[in-house]
Motif scaffolding. Structure first.
Motif, PDB file in Angstrom:
ATOM      1  N   GLN A  20       0.829  -1.206   0.000  1.00  0.00           N
ATOM      2  CA  GLN A  20       0.000   0.000   0.000  1.00  0.00           C
ATOM      3  C   GLN A  20       0.868   1.263   0.000  1.00  0.00           C
ATOM      4  OE1 GLN A  20      -3.325   0.341  -0.394  1.00  0.00           O
ATOM      5  NE2 GLN A  20      -3.362  -1.886  -0.719  1.00  0.00           N
ATOM      6  N   TYR A  21       2.027   1.176   0.636  1.00  0.00           N
ATOM      7  CA  TYR A  21       2.915   2.333   0.625  1.00  0.00           C
ATOM      8  C   TYR A  21       3.557   2.498  -0.749  1.00  0.00           C
ATOM      9  CZ  TYR A  21       6.395   5.735   2.170  1.00  0.00           C
ATOM     10  OH  TYR A  21       7.164   6.871   2.302  1.00  0.00           O
ATOM     11  N   ALA A  22       3.869   1.381  -1.413  1.00  0.00           N
ATOM     12  CA  ALA A  22       4.387   1.458  -2.781  1.00  0.00           C
ATOM     13  C   ALA A  22       3.347   2.104  -3.700  1.00  0.00           C
ATOM     14  CB  ALA A  22       4.759   0.063  -3.287  1.00  0.00           C
ATOM     15  N   LEU A  23       2.092   1.741  -3.515  1.00  0.00           N
ATOM     16  CA  LEU A  23       1.023   2.363  -4.304  1.00  0.00           C
ATOM     17  C   LEU A  23       0.952   3.866  -4.038  1.00  0.00           C
ATOM     18  CD1 LEU A  23      -1.721  -0.373  -3.824  1.00  0.00           C
ATOM     19  CD2 LEU A  23      -0.608   0.214  -5.985  1.00  0.00           C
ATOM     20  N   HIS A  24       1.136   4.234  -2.774  1.00  0.00           N
ATOM     21  CA  HIS A  24       1.139   5.655  -2.413  1.00  0.00           C
ATOM     22  C   HIS A  24       2.301   6.386  -3.083  1.00  0.00           C
ATOM     23  CE1 HIS A  24       1.174   9.334  -0.019  1.00  0.00           C
ATOM     24  NE2 HIS A  24       2.427   9.071   0.331  1.00  0.00           N
ATOM     25  N   LEU A  25       3.493   5.794  -3.032  1.00  0.00           N
ATOM     26  CA  LEU A  25       4.664   6.430  -3.636  1.00  0.00           C
ATOM     27  C   LEU A  25       4.514   6.550  -5.154  1.00  0.00           C
ATOM     28  CD1 LEU A  25       7.551   4.677  -1.662  1.00  0.00           C
ATOM     29  CD2 LEU A  25       6.720   7.024  -1.379  1.00  0.00           C
ATOM     30  N   ALA A  26       3.800   5.608  -5.753  1.00  0.00           N
ATOM     31  CA  ALA A  26       3.583   5.642  -7.199  1.00  0.00           C
ATOM     32  C   ALA A  26       2.468   6.614  -7.587  1.00  0.00           C
ATOM     33  CB  ALA A  26       3.249   4.246  -7.708  1.00  0.00           C
ATOM     34  N   GLY A  27       1.803   7.192  -6.605  1.00  0.00           N
ATOM     35  CA  GLY A  27       0.743   8.152  -6.900  1.00  0.00           C
ATOM     36  C   GLY A  27      -0.574   7.525  -7.295  1.00  0.00           C
ATOM     37  N   ILE A  28      -0.812   6.266  -6.899  1.00  0.00           N
ATOM     38  CA  ILE A  28      -2.059   5.592  -7.260  1.00  0.00           C
ATOM     39  C   ILE A  28      -3.157   6.017  -6.280  1.00  0.00           C
ATOM     40  CG2 ILE A  28      -3.154   3.388  -7.762  1.00  0.00           C
ATOM     41  CD1 ILE A  28      -0.641   4.079  -9.453  1.00  0.00           C
ATOM     42  N   PRO A  29      -4.243   6.596  -6.774  1.00  0.00           N
ATOM     43  CA  PRO A  29      -5.308   7.063  -5.873  1.00  0.00           C
ATOM     44  C   PRO A  29      -5.939   5.916  -5.092  1.00  0.00           C
ATOM     45  CG  PRO A  29      -5.599   7.935  -8.110  1.00  0.00           C
ATOM     46  CD  PRO A  29      -4.548   6.873  -8.195  1.00  0.00           C
ATOM     47  N   ARG A  30      -6.431   6.229  -3.922  1.00  0.00           N
ATOM     48  CA  ARG A  30      -7.150   5.231  -3.128  1.00  0.00           C
ATOM     49  C   ARG A  30      -8.446   4.858  -3.830  1.00  0.00           C
ATOM     50  NH1 ARG A  30      -5.219   4.417   1.938  1.00  0.00           N
ATOM     51  NH2 ARG A  30      -3.687   5.943   2.728  1.00  0.00           N
ATOM     52  N   GLY A  31      -8.934   3.648  -3.516  1.00  0.00           N
ATOM     53  CA  GLY A  31     -10.177   3.190  -4.105  1.00  0.00           C
ATOM     54  C   GLY A  31      -9.961   2.013  -5.041  1.00  0.00           C
ATOM     55  N   ARG A  32     -10.868   1.882  -6.032  1.00  0.00           N
ATOM     56  CA  ARG A  32     -10.836   0.712  -6.903  1.00  0.00           C
ATOM     57  C   ARG A  32      -9.519   0.572  -7.646  1.00  0.00           C
ATOM     58  NH1 ARG A  32     -14.788  -0.378 -12.069  1.00  0.00           N
ATOM     59  NH2 ARG A  32     -13.440   1.253 -12.980  1.00  0.00           N
ATOM     60  N   LEU A  33      -8.905   1.688  -8.004  1.00  0.00           N
ATOM     61  CA  LEU A  33      -7.692   1.627  -8.799  1.00  0.00           C
ATOM     62  C   LEU A  33      -6.571   0.900  -8.061  1.00  0.00           C
ATOM     63  CD1 LEU A  33      -6.750   2.405 -11.589  1.00  0.00           C
ATOM     64  CD2 LEU A  33      -5.966   4.597 -10.672  1.00  0.00           C
ATOM     65  N   ARG A  34      -6.486   1.084  -6.745  1.00  0.00           N
ATOM     66  CA  ARG A  34      -5.458   0.356  -5.994  1.00  0.00           C
ATOM     67  C   ARG A  34      -5.741  -1.142  -6.024  1.00  0.00           C
ATOM     68  NH1 ARG A  34      -2.962   3.692  -0.859  1.00  0.00           N
ATOM     69  NH2 ARG A  34      -2.436   5.579  -2.052  1.00  0.00           N
ATOM     70  N   GLY A  35      -7.013  -1.513  -6.011  1.00  0.00           N
ATOM     71  CA  GLY A  35      -7.358  -2.926  -6.159  1.00  0.00           C
ATOM     72  C   GLY A  35      -6.984  -3.453  -7.530  1.00  0.00           C
ATOM     73  N   ASP A  36      -7.097  -2.612  -8.549  1.00  0.00           N
ATOM     74  CA  ASP A  36      -6.711  -3.020  -9.897  1.00  0.00           C
ATOM     75  C   ASP A  36      -5.211  -3.313  -9.974  1.00  0.00           C
ATOM     76  OD1 ASP A  36      -9.341  -2.622 -10.668  1.00  0.00           O
ATOM     77  OD2 ASP A  36      -8.965  -0.618 -11.495  1.00  0.00           O
ATOM     78  N   TYR A  37      -4.411  -2.458  -9.363  1.00  0.00           N
ATOM     79  CA  TYR A  37      -2.963  -2.693  -9.363  1.00  0.00           C
ATOM     80  C   TYR A  37      -2.604  -3.931  -8.542  1.00  0.00           C
ATOM     81  CZ  TYR A  37      -1.582   1.559 -11.827  1.00  0.00           C
ATOM     82  OH  TYR A  37      -1.370   2.511 -12.791  1.00  0.00           O
ATOM     83  N   THR A  38      -3.328  -4.159  -7.481  1.00  0.00           N
ATOM     84  CA  THR A  38      -3.091  -5.362  -6.686  1.00  0.00           C
ATOM     85  C   THR A  38      -3.420  -6.609  -7.496  1.00  0.00           C
ATOM     86  OG1 THR A  38      -3.549  -4.152  -4.642  1.00  0.00           O
ATOM     87  CG2 THR A  38      -3.688  -6.553  -4.541  1.00  0.00           C
ATOM     88  N   ALA A  39      -4.485  -6.546  -8.291  1.00  0.00           N
ATOM     89  CA  ALA A  39      -4.828  -7.670  -9.167  1.00  0.00           C
ATOM     90  C   ALA A  39      -3.717  -7.910 -10.189  1.00  0.00           C
ATOM     91  CB  ALA A  39      -6.156  -7.393  -9.876  1.00  0.00           C
TER      92      ALA A  39
END
Length: 320
Positions: A20-39
């Motif tokens: 989740q911190y990597a997603l934050h550093l990459a600038g990925i907004p919270r919500g469905r999009l973070r789930g998409d990157y996790t997928a």
């Protein structure tokens, strides 16, 4: 982040930057999009479990979400395009690539990993033309049974692997420059030639031969000789020639990499170093390359490993 079904990775993953911190550093907004990157990350982890954990440990965290988005797209394309020639379904591949094209035009998609990829294309300024070119290159492989000439082999790498490499480098924010393009092209050729040798037996049994017809004629070897795994002087000479071409490709790629930007060296050198050790093992197998093997074959060069590791760590200091 957990990776279901991948035992043994937990200890190493516990040392990496939290997802989740990597997603934050990459600038990925919270919500469905973070789930998409996790997928997308799950797609990559399932396909390459041995490489996923080291990559999470060593790749700059802000790059990781964008790299897994690109990787998931490439994996899905490969799965559709790499079907054995007699079971290839071009319609399925073309239907999926149309989804990608529509997504590039509209920014919308149904598949979570594709939504992640489309977001990466937008925020990392990836050229859609490279995506279209890579997909067209993959389409050209559908139902392919081999190469007539060395030029055909080169064209396959140029049309499929090089655009995919450009997309990966753009996802890391690497600027386009002739020196980086040269390293990319030669690196893609080296990796492809290693893959050709490592998968030679399996590809043959799936109806695809990566050694050109021109080389078969040169060494007076038939496709049937290779499919039967014949241990003859001519077959040995043909396989030694294929290994020599792969070795020359690795030497050219290493030389070009020395002139590339630090980010390119950091991304490419570990892969080239790792596969170069694998090539040493493949070179020793001779006609055993024609028999399937589930083992990795390595012949380590400690000096090369130390040199490559030192260079990689040096360039890591210049990255975010």
């Amino acid at each position: 982040m957990t990776v279901p079904g991948l035992p043994g990775l937990g200890r190493l993953l516990s040392q990496v930057t939290p997802w989740q911190y990597a997603l934050h550093l990459a600038g990925i907004p919270r919500g469905r999009l973070r789930g998409d990157y996790t997928a997308a990350a799950h797609v990559v982890a399932r396909r390459y479990p041995g490489a996923y954990a080291p990559a999470r440990l060593l790749v700059p965290p802000a790059w990781q979400p964008h790299l897994v988005a690109v990787g998931a797209l490439g994996i899905h394309a490969d799965c559709l395009a790499d079907a054995p020639a007699h079971r290839c379904d071009p319609a399925a591949f073309h239907a999926w690539t149309e989804q990608v094209r529509q997504g590039l035009a509209t920014g919308r998609a149904e598949q979570p990993f594709l939504r992640a990829f489309l977001h990466t294309v937008q925020v990392r300024s990836i050229d859609p033309a490279d995506v279209h070119t890579a997909l067209a290159g993959q389409a050209g492989r559908l139902g392919m049974t081999g190469y007539a000439t060395e030029q055909d082999h080169h064209d396959n790498t140029e049309l499929s692997n090089v655009p995919a490499g450009r997309i990966l480098l753009a996802a890391c924010g690497v600027p386009a420059h002739p020196r980086n393009e040269t390293a990319l092209r030669l690196g893609a050729d080296a990796v492809q030639r290693w893959d050709d040798l490592a998968d030679l037996a399996d590809d043959l049994r799936n109806g695809f031969l990566t050694i050109s017809e021109a080389d078969l004629l040169r060494f007076d070897v038939t496709r049937a000789d290779l499919e039967a795994g014949r241990d003859t002087p001519a077959v040995k000479a043909l396989l030694a020639h294929a290994c020599d071409k792969a070795r020359a490709a690795f030497e050219a790629a290493h030389a070009a990499l020395d002139d590339a930007d630090p980010a390119v060296q950091y991304m490419c050198r570990p892969c080239l170093m790792f596969l170069s050790q694998g090539l040493r093992g493949l070179e020793q197998r001779g006609t055993a390359l024609l028999r399937p093997s589930r083992r990795w074959h390595f012949r380590l060069s400690p000096a090369e490993l130390v040199d490559g590791t030192v260079r990689t760590l040096h360039h890591r200091l210049h990255l975010p």
